[in-house]
Design an enzyme around this catalytic site. Structure first.
Site, PDB file in Angstrom:
ATOM      1  CG  ASP A 170     -30.853 -15.058  14.109  1.00  0.00           C
ATOM      2  OD1 ASP A 170     -29.938 -14.262  13.898  1.00  0.00           O
ATOM      3  OD2 ASP A 170     -31.875 -15.128  13.371  1.00  0.00           O
TER       4      ASP A 170
ATOM      5  CE1 TYR B 293     -30.398  -0.612   9.373  1.00  0.00           C
ATOM      6  CE2 TYR B 293     -29.165   0.938   8.012  1.00  0.00           C
ATOM      7  CZ  TYR B 293     -29.203   0.014   9.040  1.00  0.00           C
ATOM      8  OH  TYR B 293     -28.051  -0.295   9.724  1.00  0.00           O
TER       9      TYR B 293
ATOM     10  N   GLY C 262     -26.378 -12.400  12.459  1.00  0.00           N
ATOM     11  CA  GLY C 262     -26.029 -11.395  11.442  1.00  0.00           C
ATOM     12  C   GLY C 262     -24.522 -11.173  11.398  1.00  0.00           C
TER      13      GLY C 262
ATOM     14  N   GLY D  97     -28.547 -12.607  16.454  1.00  0.00           N
ATOM     15  CA  GLY D  97     -27.170 -13.023  16.709  1.00  0.00           C
ATOM     16  C   GLY D  97     -26.449 -13.643  15.531  1.00  0.00           C
TER      17      GLY D  97
HETATM   18  C1  AKB Z   1     -25.981  -0.638   5.533  1.00  0.00           C
HETATM   19  O1  AKB Z   1     -25.214  -0.399   4.578  1.00  0.00           O
HETATM   20  O2  AKB Z   1     -27.211  -0.681   5.441  1.00  0.00           O
HETATM   21  C2  AKB Z   1     -25.346  -0.839   6.894  1.00  0.00           C
HETATM   22  C3  AKB Z   1     -25.213   0.461   7.614  1.00  0.00           C
HETATM   23  C4  AKB Z   1     -24.178   1.427   7.241  1.00  0.00           C
HETATM   24  O3  AKB Z   1     -25.965   0.715   8.500  1.00  0.00           O
HETATM   25  N1  AKB Z   1     -24.071  -1.473   6.751  1.00  0.00           N
END
Ligand code: AKB
Length: 332
Positions: free
Chosen positions: A52, A159, A29, A27
């Site tokens: 968080d 990611y 972020g 929360g």
């Molecule tokens: C990032 O840049 O990692 C994020 C996204 C676009 O998921 N803001």
């Protein structure tokens, strides 16, 4: 721990006339505090809990319920859901693209192991679950201009890999256990009163702060790097709209959403119309540049528009005006 597969189990959650009881993870972020503010207006202050693992600033602590929650601690998470009779969960804990590359083991644990805990808790307690995905869930072999909802997804960051995993696992839990999983792929999000941390699109937030503070900005992406972007208010509204969308309007569980697409050079030029003295220079960060070069340039969100009525309010000039108004009122 076991996830029950009895579909009738899920019907105990809450009746449609009640307000949902909301938990937001991660929360503190870029998005959590704004989301809580919007949801509290609609559902009541005490029906929305921010959580968080970090200590909240006093403004956040005093604006509504805040609780410690570690998504890697299954018991802690279950206790929070049970004790607060949570019915909707917004799962925002994640390491972003650039910071994930600098710490793959931690990103894997937070973004993948943490998600497994969230999915199990949500399925076990019949929650409606929102997990944000991203333009980063696509990679160099995806069509980039535009990128549709369904196409090759072979991202090259931890990611991105974790977000494809989240999309697929959420959809699997939906089909296997009846989990009410909803997911939007966000573009880069631009906000004035909260900062992103460790993303590739962060430059598009930082430029406003540096322009107001110092009259100059050094950009870490090449001037011609085109990426999809959105103002935070649109992003939060889309999130609530997809959570409230009647089930029969959703042919999918994961949708692209978009508002605009621009390059650093285009953003700088538009900003310079308001601030002609602004100086922009470039010093490329090669990790971020490689990531950006593998991401969508334009994002096709036509399914979200058709099916549940998604429509953005902020285009580039509107975004610039709103950011400048907010940030200059702060410095006055
Ligand atoms: C990032 O840049 O990692 C994020 C996204 C676009 O998921 N803001």
């Amino acid at each position: 721990r076991q996830v029950t597969s009895d579909a009738s189990f899920h019907s105990v959650s809450f009746s449609e006339t009640d307000h949902p009881k909301v938990l937001i993870t991660g929360g503190l972020g870029q998005l959590g505090v704004g989301l809580a503010k919007m949801l509290r207006k609609k559902f009541g202050k005490n029906n929305v809990i921010l959580s968080d693992i970090r200590k909240p600033p006093s403004s956040v602590f005093h604006s509504g319920p805040f609780i410690y929650s570690d998504i890697l601690d299954y018991k802690n998470l279950r206790e929070i859901v049970v004790n607060n009779r949570i019915t909707w969960l917004f799962h925002y804990s994640a390491l972003l693209s650039a910071v994930g590359e600098a710490n793959v083991a931690l990103a894997r644990s937070v973004n993948i192991t943490g998600l497994h805990n969230i999915l199990d808790i949500a399925a076990e307690h019949g929650l409606r679950l929102f997990v944000p995905s991203t333009i980063g869930a696509f990679g160099p072999s995806s069509p980039r201009n535009p990128t549709p909802d369904l196409c090759v997804q072979r991202p090259r960051t931890i990611y991105g890999v974790s977000k494809v995993h989240a999309e697929l696992m959420g959809e699997y839990y939906h089909h296997r256990y009846g989990l009410d999983f909803r997911c939007l792929r966000y573009p880069g999000i631009i906000s004035a009163d909260s900062m992103p941390g460790g993303g590739t699109t962060d430059y598009a937030v930082q430029i406003f702060h540096d322009a107001i503070k110092n009259g100059k900005f050094e950009c870490n992406l090449r001037p011609d790097t085109r990426l999809p972007m959105m103002y935070i208010d649109d992003c939060l509204r889309a999130t609530l709209e997809v959570m409230e969308a009647p089930i029969d309007t959703l042919s999918m569980r994961t949708y692209n959403i978009n508002a605009m697409s621009f390059t650093p050079e285009e953003l700088a030029q538009e900003l310079q119309k308001q601030m002609p003295e602004l100086e922009v220079t470039y010093d490329v960060d090669h990790v971020r540049q490689a990531i950006a070069d593998s991401w969508p340039m334009n994002f096709d969100d036509s399914n979200a528009r058709k099916e549940w009525g998604w429509k953005h309010d902020y285009d580039l000039p509107e975004l610039i005006q709103t950011m400048l108004n907010y940030l200059s009122s702060e410095t006055r």
